[in-house]
Design a protein around this motif. Structure first.
Motif, PDB file in Angstrom:
ATOM      1  N   UNK A   1       0.821  -1.202   0.000  1.00 28.82           N
ATOM      2  CA  UNK A   1       0.000   0.000   0.000  1.00 28.82           C
ATOM      3  C   UNK A   1       0.860   1.258   0.000  1.00 28.82           C
ATOM      4  N   UNK A   2       0.435   2.208  -0.799  1.00 31.72           N
ATOM      5  CA  UNK A   2       1.034   3.542  -0.817  1.00 31.72           C
ATOM      6  C   UNK A   2      -0.108   4.524  -0.614  1.00 31.72           C
ATOM      7  N   UNK A   3       0.090   5.523   0.230  1.00 37.61           N
ATOM      8  CA  UNK A   3      -1.013   6.393   0.584  1.00 37.61           C
ATOM      9  C   UNK A   3      -0.630   7.858   0.504  1.00 37.61           C
ATOM     10  N   UNK A   4      -1.583   8.666   0.116  1.00 39.72           N
ATOM     11  CA  UNK A   4      -1.463  10.126   0.195  1.00 39.72           C
ATOM     12  C   UNK A   4      -2.735  10.682   0.800  1.00 39.72           C
ATOM     13  N   UNK A   5      -2.584  11.545   1.782  1.00 39.39           N
ATOM     14  CA  UNK A   5      -3.703  12.237   2.410  1.00 39.39           C
ATOM     15  C   UNK A   5      -3.182  13.534   3.030  1.00 39.39           C
ATOM     16  N   UNK A   6      -3.738  14.677   2.658  1.00 34.85           N
ATOM     17  CA  UNK A   6      -3.220  15.955   3.171  1.00 34.85           C
ATOM     18  C   UNK A   6      -3.550  16.234   4.630  1.00 34.85           C
ATOM     19  N   UNK A   7      -4.561  15.585   5.190  1.00 33.78           N
ATOM     20  CA  UNK A   7      -4.936  15.839   6.579  1.00 33.78           C
ATOM     21  C   UNK A   7      -4.076  14.977   7.505  1.00 33.78           C
ATOM     22  N   UNK A   8      -3.263  15.592   8.377  1.00 27.91           N
ATOM     23  CA  UNK A   8      -2.342  14.813   9.214  1.00 27.91           C
ATOM     24  C   UNK A   8      -3.032  13.815  10.126  1.00 27.91           C
ATOM     25  N   UNK A   9      -4.193  14.192  10.695  1.00 21.57           N
ATOM     26  CA  UNK A   9      -4.880  13.277  11.618  1.00 21.57           C
ATOM     27  C   UNK A   9      -5.385  12.043  10.886  1.00 21.57           C
ATOM     28  N   UNK A  10      -5.954  12.232   9.712  1.00 19.51           N
ATOM     29  CA  UNK A  10      -6.448  11.092   8.947  1.00 19.51           C
ATOM     30  C   UNK A  10      -5.283  10.196   8.513  1.00 19.51           C
ATOM     31  N   UNK A  11      -4.200  10.824   8.076  1.00 23.92           N
ATOM     32  CA  UNK A  11      -3.041  10.044   7.647  1.00 23.92           C
ATOM     33  C   UNK A  11      -2.461   9.257   8.821  1.00 23.92           C
ATOM     34  N   UNK A  12      -2.386   9.884   9.990  1.00 26.15           N
ATOM     35  CA  UNK A  12      -1.843   9.194  11.161  1.00 26.15           C
ATOM     36  C   UNK A  12      -2.709   8.010  11.550  1.00 26.15           C
ATOM     37  N   UNK A  13      -4.018   8.172  11.483  1.00 27.05           N
ATOM     38  CA  UNK A  13      -4.918   7.049  11.774  1.00 27.05           C
ATOM     39  C   UNK A  13      -4.621   5.885  10.834  1.00 27.05           C
ATOM     40  N   UNK A  14      -4.374   6.199   9.563  1.00 30.36           N
ATOM     41  CA  UNK A  14      -4.104   5.146   8.578  1.00 30.36           C
ATOM     42  C   UNK A  14      -2.761   4.464   8.851  1.00 30.36           C
ATOM     43  N   UNK A  15      -1.710   5.254   9.052  1.00 27.19           N
ATOM     44  CA  UNK A  15      -0.380   4.662   9.229  1.00 27.19           C
ATOM     45  C   UNK A  15      -0.260   3.926  10.561  1.00 27.19           C
ATOM     46  N   UNK A  16      -1.041   4.324  11.564  1.00 32.09           N
ATOM     47  CA  UNK A  16      -1.053   3.564  12.814  1.00 32.09           C
ATOM     48  C   UNK A  16      -1.571   2.149  12.571  1.00 32.09           C
ATOM     49  N   UNK A  17      -2.545   2.028  11.676  1.00 34.65           N
ATOM     50  CA  UNK A  17      -3.104   0.715  11.373  1.00 34.65           C
ATOM     51  C   UNK A  17      -2.261  -0.036  10.349  1.00 34.65           C
ATOM     52  N   UNK A  18      -1.605   0.708   9.461  1.00 31.00           N
ATOM     53  CA  UNK A  18      -0.792   0.097   8.387  1.00 31.00           C
ATOM     54  C   UNK A  18       0.616   0.695   8.414  1.00 31.00           C
ATOM     55  N   UNK A  19       1.423   0.350   9.408  1.00 26.91           N
ATOM     56  CA  UNK A  19       2.754   0.967   9.539  1.00 26.91           C
ATOM     57  C   UNK A  19       3.691   0.652   8.379  1.00 26.91           C
ATOM     58  N   UNK A  20       3.402  -0.397   7.608  1.00 32.56           N
ATOM     59  CA  UNK A  20       4.269  -0.741   6.489  1.00 32.56           C
ATOM     60  C   UNK A  20       3.936   0.056   5.220  1.00 32.56           C
ATOM     61  N   UNK A  21       2.839   0.773   5.241  1.00 30.58           N
ATOM     62  CA  UNK A  21       2.446   1.534   4.050  1.00 30.58           C
ATOM     63  C   UNK A  21       3.429   2.668   3.784  1.00 30.58           C
ATOM     64  N   UNK A  22       3.726   2.896   2.522  1.00 26.95           N
ATOM     65  CA  UNK A  22       4.573   4.014   2.137  1.00 26.95           C
ATOM     66  C   UNK A  22       3.714   5.265   2.008  1.00 26.95           C
ATOM     67  N   UNK A  23       4.265   6.395   2.390  1.00 25.43           N
ATOM     68  CA  UNK A  23       3.522   7.656   2.387  1.00 25.43           C
ATOM     69  C   UNK A  23       4.095   8.573   1.315  1.00 25.43           C
ATOM     70  N   UNK A  24       3.231   9.080   0.454  1.00 27.93           N
ATOM     71  CA  UNK A  24       3.619  10.040  -0.583  1.00 27.93           C
ATOM     72  C   UNK A  24       3.253  11.448  -0.132  1.00 27.93           C
ATOM     73  N   UNK A  25       4.042  12.423  -0.565  1.00 31.79           N
ATOM     74  CA  UNK A  25       3.818  13.809  -0.147  1.00 31.79           C
ATOM     75  C   UNK A  25       2.702  14.494  -0.933  1.00 31.79           C
ATOM     76  N   UNK A  26       2.325  13.932  -2.065  1.00 37.38           N
ATOM     77  CA  UNK A  26       1.273  14.548  -2.863  1.00 37.38           C
ATOM     78  C   UNK A  26       0.765  13.569  -3.902  1.00 37.38           C
ATOM     79  N   UNK A  27      -0.278  13.963  -4.622  1.00 38.16           N
ATOM     80  CA  UNK A  27      -0.855  13.075  -5.636  1.00 38.16           C
ATOM     81  C   UNK A  27       0.138  12.797  -6.750  1.00 38.16           C
TER      82      UNK A  27
END
Length: 297
Positions: free
Chosen positions: A26-52
């Protein structure tokens, strides 16, 4: 396999990710920090992109797009440029401007946008012979009290996310169009605030529909409800048939989330969308027209 989650604007992509994580990186992008943190807490292996742009530059095999409705046309346009399969979480449009912008996009056969209920096991075997059906009714029971205190205000705002009429109404319209086809028009619509007085939209609504062959139908939207359930009833000359879609012991299965992701992964593997874009646009036209015609009070 690499799947990109472009936006986490609603609860749906969090549910989607739990199924997708069993199949893909999984690779994820989300501009809202709280929503992104909720996601990465559940999926710590997911890669995070800075933008679309960065997300799409990673050459994903498929994209799940979930951004606020006003941003869908632009974001989907950028995904379409890559040519990869895309699942747009519902609804893809909530206003006339958004719908017109969607119509201008070069949508290909591997783009899917639908209510998850279309893929619910209880609905999978339900069929209709349009010539034998006199009238149809869909009843949507889904509480909207989460919006009463301002949660995801854009969803409850008619000019942005469409409010209850669109966001919940899509479940009923989707099921009826799946059964009887896209040659349908809106006859009337009404909405009211009966309980949640702080909503921007309505908590109760009704849509009246008619198909080209004369069949009439209604969609009841009950946004004040202790339980979540969806009922479709077909009325014929001799009898009526009903199907009820409920969460059951496993909501991901029972409400069609798992089936939707299976359909999306089928596109990733090379197949076309199981829902023709013509149907999706017909559904959105009904919902946008209802939003335009419905009164709130």
């Amino acid at each position: 396999m690499r799947i990109a989650l472009a936006g986490l604007a609603t609860s749906h992509p969090y549910t989607d990710a739990r199924t997708l994580a069993r199949h893909a990186e999984l690779v994820v992008w989300e501009p809202d920090p709280a929503r992104l943190r909720r996601f990465t807490d559940e999926h710590p292996q997911a890669k995070v992109a800075d933008g679309l742009d960065e997300l799409l530059a990673g050459e994903p095999d498929g994209v799940v797009l979930t951004v606020p409705n006003p941003r869908v046309p632009e974001a989907l346009g950028r995904v379409l440029e890559t040519g990869v399969p895309c699942f747009v979480n519902k609804p893809a449009a909530a206003t006339r401007e958004q719908l017109d912008a969607l119509r201008r996009l070069p949508v290909h056969e591997r783009v899917l946008s639908a209510s998850v209920l279309r893929f619910a096991p209880a609905f999978a075997g339900f069929r209709a012979e349009p010539l034998d059906v006199l009238s149809v009714r869909a009843t949507v029971r889904h509480d909207v009290g989460m919006w009463a205190d301002g949660y995801n205000a854009w969803q409850d705002t008619p000019g942005e996310g469409g409010g209850t009429m669109v966001t919940m109404g899509i479940h009923g319209v989707e099921l009826l169009v799946a059964l009887l086809g896209p040659d349908v028009r809106l006859v009337g619509a009404a909405g009211a605030r009966r309980h949640y007085r702080t909503l921007r939209s309505e908590d109760t609504g009704m849509l009246a529909l008619q198909w080209a062959n004369g069949t009439v139908g209604t969609v009841e939207i009950l946004g004040v409800s202790e339980g979540e359930a969806y009922t479709v009833t077909l009325h014929g000359r001799q009898r009526s048939e009903s199907v009820v879609i409920e969460a059951g012991p496993d909501p991901v299965q029972g409400l069609g989330y798992a089936g939707t992701i299976e359909a999306f992964l089928g596109m990733v593997r090379g197949g076309p969308s199981p829902v023709p874009w013509e149907q999706t646009m017909a559904i959105l036209e009904i919902l946008v027209s209802a939003r335009e015609r419905a009164a709130t009070g």
